[in-house]
Write an enzyme that holds these catalytic residues in place. Structure first.
Site, short mmCIF file in Angstrom:
data_model
loop_
_atom_site.label_atom_id
_atom_site.label_comp_id
_atom_site.label_asym_id
_atom_site.label_seq_id
_atom_site.Cartn_x
_atom_site.Cartn_y
_atom_site.Cartn_z
N ARG A 139 0.88 -1.18 0.00
CA ARG A 139 0.00 0.00 0.00
C ARG A 139 0.90 1.21 0.00
O ARG A 139 1.70 1.42 0.92
CB ARG A 139 -0.90 0.00 1.25
CG ARG A 139 -1.56 1.35 1.49
CD ARG A 139 -2.65 1.33 2.52
NE ARG A 139 -3.83 0.65 2.00
CZ ARG A 139 -5.04 0.75 2.55
NH1 ARG A 139 -5.22 1.50 3.63
NH2 ARG A 139 -6.06 0.12 2.03
N HIS A 160 -7.42 0.67 -6.29
CA HIS A 160 -7.66 -0.14 -5.09
C HIS A 160 -8.36 -1.44 -5.54
O HIS A 160 -9.52 -1.67 -5.24
CB HIS A 160 -8.52 0.65 -4.10
CG HIS A 160 -8.48 0.12 -2.71
ND1 HIS A 160 -7.71 -0.96 -2.33
CD2 HIS A 160 -9.13 0.53 -1.57
CE1 HIS A 160 -7.88 -1.19 -1.03
NE2 HIS A 160 -8.73 -0.30 -0.56
N GLN A 177 -10.20 -3.86 -3.00
CA GLN A 177 -11.50 -3.38 -2.52
C GLN A 177 -12.58 -3.64 -3.57
O GLN A 177 -13.69 -4.08 -3.24
CB GLN A 177 -11.41 -1.88 -2.22
CG GLN A 177 -12.71 -1.29 -1.71
CD GLN A 177 -13.07 -1.83 -0.33
OE1 GLN A 177 -12.28 -1.76 0.60
NE2 GLN A 177 -14.28 -2.36 -0.18
N ASP A 205 -17.26 7.47 -1.40
CA ASP A 205 -15.97 7.35 -0.71
C ASP A 205 -15.68 8.73 -0.11
O ASP A 205 -16.39 9.70 -0.39
CB ASP A 205 -14.89 6.92 -1.73
CG ASP A 205 -13.55 6.61 -1.07
OD1 ASP A 205 -13.50 6.41 0.17
OD2 ASP A 205 -12.53 6.57 -1.80
N CYS A 226 -16.34 1.72 0.97
CA CYS A 226 -15.14 0.92 1.28
C CYS A 226 -14.70 1.10 2.72
O CYS A 226 -14.01 0.23 3.25
CB CYS A 226 -14.02 1.28 0.31
SG CYS A 226 -13.46 2.99 0.42
N ARG A 268 -13.64 -8.45 1.97
CA ARG A 268 -12.21 -8.19 1.72
C ARG A 268 -11.41 -9.44 2.06
O ARG A 268 -10.49 -9.82 1.34
CB ARG A 268 -11.72 -7.01 2.58
CG ARG A 268 -12.27 -5.65 2.23
CD ARG A 268 -11.76 -5.15 0.89
NE ARG A 268 -10.32 -5.13 0.82
CZ ARG A 268 -9.54 -4.13 1.23
NH1 ARG A 268 -10.09 -3.03 1.70
NH2 ARG A 268 -8.21 -4.18 1.13
N1 NVA Z 1 -9.98 6.83 -1.31
C1 NVA Z 1 -9.62 6.37 0.01
C2 NVA Z 1 -9.88 4.92 0.15
C3 NVA Z 1 -9.55 4.37 1.51
C4 NVA Z 1 -9.76 2.88 1.61
C5 NVA Z 1 -8.15 6.70 0.27
O1 NVA Z 1 -7.34 6.49 -0.64
O2 NVA Z 1 -7.83 7.17 1.35
N1 CP Z 2 -11.17 -0.02 2.68
C1 CP Z 2 -9.89 -0.08 3.07
O1 CP Z 2 -8.98 -0.30 2.28
O2 CP Z 2 -9.72 0.07 4.40
P1 CP Z 2 -8.33 0.29 5.17
O3 CP Z 2 -7.79 1.62 4.74
O4 CP Z 2 -8.71 0.26 6.61
O5 CP Z 2 -7.39 -0.82 4.81
#
Ligand code: NVA
Ligand code: CP
Length: 302
Positions: A102, A129, A132, A219, A260, A288
């Site tokens: 990540r 992502h 997800q 989101d 998500c 997930r």
């Molecule tokens: N768009 C959000 C998704 C988090 C799972 C982010 O990137 O922070």
């Molecule tokens: N939805 C998601 O990816 O959650 P986290 O940021 O908690 O991993």
């Protein structure tokens, strides 16, 4: 399939295979059927951003598959002190059987895959992502019985979730409408992918996008790494890009809601709608685990 880097790389058949295996693994877990398909395997999990769901579902999932998951904070790796990605990839390839990462820049994930020789799984970048969205597709199929022909409406920033949902849903034969403010549209690679597809519709008007939708998705207004833009984004998104009862009324009866998570209730979704659709949203979170176990089995099983 050698890696999971972004939805653009997957074929419809590969997505179906992942979802079918995820359903099977979910059934096995629910019925206490052991499935140690990755016994003796190690997955490294590199995190340059925070996480609750991704970290814990990968770690628990690997344990359930009989393998081991190692949490690697990007801040503590030599990469953070300038060790090149290509060297890190070659070193980790000697120790591990797969890497979940990540991070911010999609290119870093692509470079790991290019220079290492073990499967790489994208656990979220600014661009995409995929883990997800595989869980989202699994959840929608579970609730609706099919994917083809359904209309998904995404109301929010044209971010990693928008990019991955648009590609994943169109590949699965769904219709997608996205309502995003001017200047916050899905990324150009995704707009290019969707260009000319009559099943895709981009607008600035949330109500227009929600008309006749079977699934409403939103989101956060500001993603991880965009903390500095929070105030500016509040002004752009507030009052216009929210799943609320008015938006639900424009959708089909029995429309489901997906998020998500983490959610900012009162911003992109109202408390009322969130709680009324909590079952679907937490099914999505649970999935997930199952979807990622399927991805790990497909990529790492000998
Ligand atoms: N768009 C959000 C998704 C988090 C799972 C982010 O990137 O922070
Ligand atoms: N939805 C998601 O990816 O959650 P986290 O940021 O908690 O991993």
């Amino acid at each position: 399939m050698k890696h999971l880097l972004k939805m653009l790389d997957l074929s419809k058949e590969e997505i179906v295979d992942i979802l079918d295996l995820a359903d099977k693994l979910k059934y096995q877990r629910a019925h206490g059927v052991p499935h140690p398909r990755l016994a003796g395997k190690s997955l490294g999990m590199v995190f340059a951003k925070a996480s609750t769901r991704t970290r814990i579902s990968f770690e628990a999932g690997m344990f359930q598959l009989g393998g081991q998951a190692l949490f690697l904070s990007a801040a503590d790796l030599q990469m953070n002190r300038g060790e090149p990605v290509e060297d890190t990839a070659r070193v980790l390839s000697r120790y591990l059987d797969g890497i979940m990462i990540r991070t911010f820049n999609q290119q870093e994930v692509e470079d790991l895959a290019k220079h290492g020789d073990i499967p790489i799984i994208n656990g979220l970048t600014d661009f995409s992502h995929p883990c997800q969205v595989l869980a989202d597709l699994m959840t929608i199929r579970e609730h609706k019985g099919l994917l083809e022909g359904l209309k998904l409406c995404y109301v929010c920033d044209g971010n990693n979730m928008a990019n991955s949902l648009i590609v994943g849903c169109l590949k699965m034969g769904m219709r997608v409408s996205a309502a995003c403010p001017v200047g916050y549209e899905p990324w150009l690679e995704v707009q290019d992918f969707a260009k000319g597809n009559p099943d895709f519709f981009l607008t600035t008007e949330a109500l227009e996008a929600a008309a006749g939708a079977d699934i409403l998705v939103t989101d956060v207004w500001a993603s991880m790494g965009q903390e500095d833009e929070k105030n500016k984004r509040q002004q752009v998104f507030a009052g216009k890009y929210q799943i609320n009862s008015e938006l639900l009324a424009a959708a089909n009866p029995n429309a489901m809601v997906q998020h998500c998570l983490p959610a900012h209730k009162g911003e992109e979704i109202t408390h009322e709608v969130f709680e009324a659709h909590a079952k679907e949203i937490f099914d999505e979170s649970e999935n997930r685990l199952h979807a990622q176990k399927a991805v790990m089995v497909m990529l790492l099983e000998s």
